[in-house]
Design an enzyme around this catalytic site. Sequence first.
Site, PDB file in Angstrom:
ATOM      1  N   GLN A 170       0.752  -1.264  -0.111  1.00  0.00           N
ATOM      2  CA  GLN A 170      -0.119   0.135   0.113  1.00  0.00           C
ATOM      3  C   GLN A 170       1.091   1.131   0.108  1.00  0.00           C
ATOM      4  O   GLN A 170       1.491   1.584   0.950  1.00  0.00           O
ATOM      5  CB  GLN A 170      -0.999   0.063   1.222  1.00  0.00           C
ATOM      6  CG  GLN A 170      -1.812   1.360   1.497  1.00  0.00           C
ATOM      7  CD  GLN A 170      -2.710   1.661  -0.003  1.00  0.00           C
ATOM      8  OE1 GLN A 170      -3.121   0.875  -0.331  1.00  0.00           O
ATOM      9  NE2 GLN A 170      -2.681   3.039  -0.159  1.00  0.00           N
ATOM     10  N   GLY A 299     -10.849   0.774   1.638  1.00  0.00           N
ATOM     11  CA  GLY A 299     -11.832  -0.096   1.141  1.00  0.00           C
ATOM     12  C   GLY A 299     -11.560  -0.688  -0.451  1.00  0.00           C
ATOM     13  O   GLY A 299     -11.606  -1.671  -0.845  1.00  0.00           O
ATOM     14  N   GLY A 300     -10.638   0.247  -0.994  1.00  0.00           N
ATOM     15  CA  GLY A 300     -10.180   0.054  -2.258  1.00  0.00           C
ATOM     16  C   GLY A 300      -8.846   1.036  -2.711  1.00  0.00           C
ATOM     17  O   GLY A 300      -8.629   2.003  -2.072  1.00  0.00           O
ATOM     18  N   GLU A 302      -6.781   2.318  -6.092  1.00  0.00           N
ATOM     19  CA  GLU A 302      -6.910   2.423  -7.559  1.00  0.00           C
ATOM     20  C   GLU A 302      -5.759   2.147  -8.454  1.00  0.00           C
ATOM     21  O   GLU A 302      -5.425   2.959  -9.333  1.00  0.00           O
ATOM     22  CB  GLU A 302      -7.519   3.820  -7.903  1.00  0.00           C
ATOM     23  CG  GLU A 302      -6.653   5.089  -7.707  1.00  0.00           C
ATOM     24  CD  GLU A 302      -6.782   5.493  -6.059  1.00  0.00           C
ATOM     25  OE1 GLU A 302      -6.401   6.641  -5.919  1.00  0.00           O
ATOM     26  OE2 GLU A 302      -7.477   4.915  -5.281  1.00  0.00           O
ATOM     27  N   HIS A 326     -16.188   3.666  -7.867  1.00  0.00           N
ATOM     28  CA  HIS A 326     -15.225   4.831  -7.216  1.00  0.00           C
ATOM     29  C   HIS A 326     -14.034   4.542  -7.778  1.00  0.00           C
ATOM     30  O   HIS A 326     -13.179   5.306  -8.358  1.00  0.00           O
ATOM     31  CB  HIS A 326     -15.114   4.879  -5.688  1.00  0.00           C
ATOM     32  CG  HIS A 326     -14.209   5.874  -5.135  1.00  0.00           C
ATOM     33  ND1 HIS A 326     -14.716   7.294  -4.846  1.00  0.00           N
ATOM     34  CD2 HIS A 326     -13.183   5.499  -4.657  1.00  0.00           C
ATOM     35  CE1 HIS A 326     -13.720   7.633  -4.304  1.00  0.00           C
ATOM     36  NE2 HIS A 326     -12.644   6.759  -3.975  1.00  0.00           N
ATOM     37  N   GLU A 327     -13.179   3.273  -7.610  1.00  0.00           N
ATOM     38  CA  GLU A 327     -12.126   2.954  -8.003  1.00  0.00           C
ATOM     39  C   GLU A 327     -11.823   3.072  -9.518  1.00  0.00           C
ATOM     40  O   GLU A 327     -10.658   3.155  -9.929  1.00  0.00           O
ATOM     41  CB  GLU A 327     -11.483   1.639  -7.476  1.00  0.00           C
ATOM     42  CG  GLU A 327     -11.649   1.433  -6.056  1.00  0.00           C
ATOM     43  CD  GLU A 327     -10.942   2.580  -5.233  1.00  0.00           C
ATOM     44  OE1 GLU A 327     -10.194   3.011  -5.733  1.00  0.00           O
ATOM     45  OE2 GLU A 327     -11.366   2.864  -4.005  1.00  0.00           O
ATOM     46  N   HIS A 330     -11.363   6.541 -10.774  1.00  0.00           N
ATOM     47  CA  HIS A 330     -10.166   7.041 -10.372  1.00  0.00           C
ATOM     48  C   HIS A 330      -9.130   7.006 -11.912  1.00  0.00           C
ATOM     49  O   HIS A 330      -8.074   7.605 -11.981  1.00  0.00           O
ATOM     50  CB  HIS A 330      -9.273   6.455  -9.258  1.00  0.00           C
ATOM     51  CG  HIS A 330      -9.369   6.987  -7.888  1.00  0.00           C
ATOM     52  ND1 HIS A 330      -9.003   8.340  -7.826  1.00  0.00           N
ATOM     53  CD2 HIS A 330      -9.962   6.747  -6.822  1.00  0.00           C
ATOM     54  CE1 HIS A 330      -8.988   8.702  -6.408  1.00  0.00           C
ATOM     55  NE2 HIS A 330      -9.675   7.672  -5.859  1.00  0.00           N
ATOM     56  N   GLU A 349      -9.787  13.074  -5.058  1.00  0.00           N
ATOM     57  CA  GLU A 349     -10.885  12.376  -4.508  1.00  0.00           C
ATOM     58  C   GLU A 349     -12.295  13.051  -4.639  1.00  0.00           C
ATOM     59  O   GLU A 349     -13.015  12.424  -4.735  1.00  0.00           O
ATOM     60  CB  GLU A 349     -10.758  12.079  -2.828  1.00  0.00           C
ATOM     61  CG  GLU A 349      -9.518  11.270  -2.676  1.00  0.00           C
ATOM     62  CD  GLU A 349      -9.664   9.752  -3.228  1.00  0.00           C
ATOM     63  OE1 GLU A 349     -10.668   9.601  -3.488  1.00  0.00           O
ATOM     64  OE2 GLU A 349      -8.620   9.214  -3.433  1.00  0.00           O
ATOM     65  N   ASP A 406      -1.423  11.583   5.484  1.00  0.00           N
ATOM     66  CA  ASP A 406      -2.494  10.819   5.759  1.00  0.00           C
ATOM     67  C   ASP A 406      -3.611  11.571   6.590  1.00  0.00           C
ATOM     68  O   ASP A 406      -4.828  11.140   6.551  1.00  0.00           O
ATOM     69  CB  ASP A 406      -2.379   9.417   6.584  1.00  0.00           C
ATOM     70  CG  ASP A 406      -1.950   8.454   5.763  1.00  0.00           C
ATOM     71  OD1 ASP A 406      -1.520   8.509   4.426  1.00  0.00           O
ATOM     72  OD2 ASP A 406      -1.411   7.188   6.124  1.00  0.00           O
ATOM     73  N   TYR A 414     -13.135  14.047  -0.103  1.00  0.00           N
ATOM     74  CA  TYR A 414     -14.043  13.325  -0.926  1.00  0.00           C
ATOM     75  C   TYR A 414     -15.369  13.853  -1.058  1.00  0.00           C
ATOM     76  O   TYR A 414     -15.807  14.089  -2.087  1.00  0.00           O
ATOM     77  CB  TYR A 414     -14.362  11.822  -0.040  1.00  0.00           C
ATOM     78  CG  TYR A 414     -13.088  10.869   0.053  1.00  0.00           C
ATOM     79  CD1 TYR A 414     -13.066   9.822  -0.657  1.00  0.00           C
ATOM     80  CD2 TYR A 414     -11.986  11.520   0.718  1.00  0.00           C
ATOM     81  CE1 TYR A 414     -12.052   8.973  -0.639  1.00  0.00           C
ATOM     82  CE2 TYR A 414     -10.932  10.319   0.827  1.00  0.00           C
ATOM     83  CZ  TYR A 414     -10.815   9.154  -0.055  1.00  0.00           C
ATOM     84  OH  TYR A 414      -9.715   8.550  -0.017  1.00  0.00           O
ATOM     85  N   ARG A 587      -9.932  -2.997   7.741  1.00  0.00           N
ATOM     86  CA  ARG A 587     -10.459  -1.850   7.085  1.00  0.00           C
ATOM     87  C   ARG A 587     -10.441  -0.641   8.061  1.00  0.00           C
ATOM     88  O   ARG A 587     -11.287  -0.807   8.811  1.00  0.00           O
ATOM     89  CB  ARG A 587     -11.709  -2.064   6.231  1.00  0.00           C
ATOM     90  CG  ARG A 587     -12.003  -1.058   5.303  1.00  0.00           C
ATOM     91  CD  ARG A 587     -13.218  -1.110   4.554  1.00  0.00           C
ATOM     92  NE  ARG A 587     -13.695  -0.051   3.676  1.00  0.00           N
ATOM     93  CZ  ARG A 587     -14.880  -0.081   2.943  1.00  0.00           C
ATOM     94  NH1 ARG A 587     -15.423  -1.124   2.848  1.00  0.00           N
ATOM     95  NH2 ARG A 587     -15.272   0.957   2.205  1.00  0.00           N
TER      96      ARG A 587
END
Length: 632
Positions: A170, A299-300, A302, A326-327, A330, A349, A406, A414, A587
């Site tokens: 990640q 969640g995901g 991209e 959503h992804e 992106h 976002e 972060d 968002y 998550r």
Amino acid sequence: MKYYHRCLLGLGLAGSVYLASCSSSTTNETDTMTAAQNATQQTPNDVHSFAKPAEAVATHLDLDIDVNFNEKVLSGTASYLIENKTGTDKMVFDTRGLQVEKVYLGDNQEETAFELGEEQQYLGRPLTVTIKPDTRKVTIKYKTSPDAAALQWLNPQQTAGKKYPFLFTQSQAILARTWIPIQDSPGVRITYSAKVKVPKELLAVMSAENPVEKNAEGVYTFEMKQPIPSYLMALSVGDLVFEKIGPQTGIYAEPATIKAATYEFAEMDKMLVAAEKLYGKYRWDRYDLLVLPPSFPFGGMENPRLTFVTPTVLAKDRSLTSLIAHELAHSWSGNLVTNATWDDFWLNEGFTVYFERRIMEEVYGKDYADMLNVLGYQDLQNTISDLGATSQDTRLKLDLEGRDPDEGLTDIAYEKGNFFLQNIEKAVGREKFDAFLNSYFNTFAFQSTDTDKFLNFLRTELIKGDEQLAKQINVEGWIFSPGLPEGFEAPTSTRFAKVEEAFQSWQNGTPAAQLNTKDWSSHEWLHFIRMLPAGMSQQQMADLDKAFNFTNSGNSEVLAAWFIHAINNKYTTADKALETFLTNVGRRKFLVPIYKALAATPEGKKKALAIYAKARPNYHAVATVTLDDMLK
């Protein structure tokens, strides 16, 4: 990325000469490389990177690494093609926790001097390499740390199949530097190729052109021809199989998960068709999903060509697939046109949430999209309340200097970003706004942009000197001011109005089992649970649970919302399910509010610490850095 909910794009002051120079929308390798270099020249200073791309910038990466599950390290070389723009004798890369062994220049591998600077919180250490004015290639031999923040090493018991280990990365926001020495700024874009050696029983996949089956050697090669920012570098290794969905789409998952995943995401092609209808051709060749083990913190994510997705969306009824929309969105907002720094995160976002809702409206109808807007508004209100209505962090344009980027991953970027774009659509009309967005994606394709550049484009291409329109759009109120602008009208939903009628009947004494809840989607159930009063009796909790089976729901969104009420009302019937959820799900969107609710009382804090002690090894560093601080 889907953390709180969804994603957006940017605004600007670049002049017309610049706009003309970056308007190419072609996608061959030469053009996209030029676009990457042009974007880098225009990139503002990134306070979260040591790199100096205005002096010397990487343009292509050739990665050659071995994956060692026993030692939990990656080792090998990162070879860069570079452009020395100023004739400098130094080139700077970002690293964090990396063991740099040697650095070489050119194809003949001439060893050169290098220096690792002082460690800085969040940022790691700068790697300064001595180069020559004519240097075109830099090769770094290195090894990662076993506790590299981007790398999640899972033992077999932490996977669905329970037989083989698993690895995933990640990289967002600034964690790519923990597994690759790299110019780790979203303002720098590179193409890449890779060779990855893994145990023979496992398959490796990346954010690139991927294999669809294992080979006998355990050596896999990859290529990403389109230039991407470092946070989209991604790798995963595990016992994976592939199933085709459509001509351009498919799913990677563990054998134990693949059947459920192919059912859940069977409508991916419909979403891709809807997206292309709105904002032009998909430019990344394939759109595949990788369903990860439950410890994935988002969640995901991209990653281009291969979205990483949480198994918590496998609800068995396709009710949580807005995350896929959503992804997919992106692929235009974020991947194609990228925020140049993390202060402009809303440009990734906000646009993506807006685009996601448009895809969902196209596929499932306006009533469905309206429900998502209302839930998003509720999340936004909670975030503003948590941060404080006058907090500077509730502005779209952020100032994250000296902080972990972060901290900007909130519903402000968002949902406030989404509602700003909906406000523009309302002011100019959908047809005109869609034409504007198509032009925006084409003009800035494969480039990084910032708030100023977007605003300039908005003013020159849409507002065009119309003072009344500028007042309606209200850039100052939306982007540079905290909270929501005065006069903002909250979204509504006709389907939720019926949920509210049922809730009112329950409050007036109608037994839960007699409420009309036929054909409710998970969104309607979530809205109902969110309306429940903070204080309820054990009898009320038990009646609701008996009527609707909340504690044993297979829907993670419903479960997470119900657990908050169970904690606040000491409904111990849910304790076992709560512990199972926290132990198996990583998550962060779910973990943070649940642990926060537990930690609000001494008794709950004790329970939280006991569960966390068992669950923490299953969580990614992105989650534990928040939870460690919360639980002390």
